[in-house]
Design a protein around this motif. Structure first.
Motif, PDB file in Angstrom:
ATOM      1  N   VAL A 114       0.828  -1.209   0.000  1.00  0.00           N
ATOM      2  CA  VAL A 114       0.000   0.000   0.000  1.00  0.00           C
ATOM      3  C   VAL A 114       0.862   1.259   0.000  1.00  0.00           C
ATOM      4  CG1 VAL A 114      -0.189   0.215   2.517  1.00  0.00           C
ATOM      5  CG2 VAL A 114      -2.063   1.017   1.053  1.00  0.00           C
ATOM      6  N   ALA A 117       2.371   1.022  -4.101  1.00  0.00           N
ATOM      7  CA  ALA A 117       1.549   0.697  -5.276  1.00  0.00           C
ATOM      8  C   ALA A 117       0.963   1.960  -5.890  1.00  0.00           C
ATOM      9  CB  ALA A 117       0.424  -0.258  -4.876  1.00  0.00           C
ATOM     10  N   TYR A 119      -1.960   4.154  -7.790  1.00  0.00           N
ATOM     11  CA  TYR A 119      -3.407   4.241  -7.564  1.00  0.00           C
ATOM     12  C   TYR A 119      -4.137   3.391  -8.603  1.00  0.00           C
ATOM     13  CZ  TYR A 119      -8.084   6.162  -6.980  1.00  0.00           C
ATOM     14  OH  TYR A 119      -9.430   6.297  -6.763  1.00  0.00           O
ATOM     15  N   TRP A 123      -4.522  -0.984  -5.289  1.00  0.00           N
ATOM     16  CA  TRP A 123      -4.315  -0.082  -4.156  1.00  0.00           C
ATOM     17  C   TRP A 123      -5.624   0.150  -3.401  1.00  0.00           C
ATOM     18  CZ3 TRP A 123      -6.194   4.620  -2.516  1.00  0.00           C
ATOM     19  CH2 TRP A 123      -5.484   5.235  -1.487  1.00  0.00           C
ATOM     20  N   ARG A 127      -6.322  -0.594   0.497  1.00  0.00           N
ATOM     21  CA  ARG A 127      -6.823   0.471   1.369  1.00  0.00           C
ATOM     22  C   ARG A 127      -8.108   0.025   2.067  1.00  0.00           C
ATOM     23  NH1 ARG A 127     -10.367   4.778   1.227  1.00  0.00           N
ATOM     24  NH2 ARG A 127      -9.685   6.674   2.323  1.00  0.00           N
TER      25      ARG A 127
END
Length: 281
Positions: A114, A117, A119, A123, A127
């Motif tokens: 996280v 990585a 977006y 990711w 998240r």
């Protein structure tokens, strides 16, 4: 062997320079204003310690939004609250990705954690897991006793140091010990810093890994600014990061396997994620 490598590298640099010199001039991108840079080096020579003061002086000349170039990396420096708000609220998705630095490749599982990585779907999934399964209010509340215990231990250390009168103490080290212990007890149920560690040998191994990790991530490497240097592994960075990655992977895998073999219901993040893996492979 080394002389041949140096000669080959110089020839390659001259070939690239000649190619760039022969290419027709391209119109410049619409970049913010900035100082004139040196060929190849860019503006590295302008950055001196303390860096924040140097950037503040440059912003007084070129404005609250200015562009700099460090080797092959273009950087936009924002120094006004309104511009920062626009970057991190209105345009946060556009600016969400991180440069592909070496530590992201070798210490973050080839840009899949996280922290490294880009977006996207992967990711967002990480998240979601973090927000719901690791850092949710309910989950953090379940670790309240751990935080209370570590604060009590810290106060006890301060009391012990000053029980005979006023005493100067280094709070930074104590607070770092407390922070690492809180994180590791929440993650794996183990204390690695200060007094009363669970496994001295394992604690020393963990501390060594953290020191190496900090060494490779706290400063920008020349190979990140000049990717061509990665061909010769300048300073043995690639070799060192690869070795550290393997050692950390074995260490973390050991914690996972230990939790897999433990049949008791432990209140740790590893246990919760292992249970989640069974229900959502």
């Amino acid at each position: 062997m080394e002389l041949t490598l140096v000669i080959s590298l110089l020839c390659l640099l001259f070939a690239i320079a000649f190619k760039l010199w022969r290419q027709p001039k391209q119109p410049k991108n619409n970049l913010p204003p900035g100082p004139a840079g040196l060929p190849i080096m860019g503006h590295i020579h302008l950055i001196q310690n303390p860096i924040h003061e140097r950037l503040q002086k440059l912003s007084q000349t070129y404005g609250p939004v200015m562009s700099l170039r460090f080797g092959s990396r273009f950087v936009v420096v924002v120094s006004s609250p309104s511009a920062a708000e626009e970057c991190f609220s209105k345009n946060d998705i556009i600016l969400a990705n991180r440069p592909p630095f070496l530590n992201g490749k070798y210490l973050n599982y080839n840009f899949t954690t996280v922290a490294a990585a880009n977006y996207g779907d992967h990711w967002r999934n990480l998240r979601r897991l973090g927000c719901i399964e690791i850092f949710s209010a309910t989950r953090l509340k379940s670790f309240l006793d751990i935080r209370k215990d570590e604060v009590t231990r810290l106060v006890g250390r301060l009391h012990q140091a000053s029980k005979h009168g006023f005493e100067k103490v280094e709070l930074r080290t104590m607070l770092l010990d407390e922070t690492f212990n809180v994180i590791m007890r929440m993650m794996a149920g183990k204390r690695y810093y200060g007094e009363g560690v669970d496994d001295v040998k394992e604690a020393e191994e963990f501390k060594q890994h953290m020191q190496e990790y900090s060494k490779y991530t706290k400063a920008t490497n020349l190979s990140d600014l000049f990717p061509i240097l990665q061909l010769i592994d300048l300073g043995g960075l690639r070799k060192g990061m690869t070795s550290l990655s393997k050692k950390m992977d074995m260490f973390l895998q050991g914690l996972v396997e230990e939790h897999r073999g433990d049949k008791t219901c432990r209140n740790t993040m590893i246990s919760h994620l292992l249970a989640l893996q069974e229900s959502q492979p």
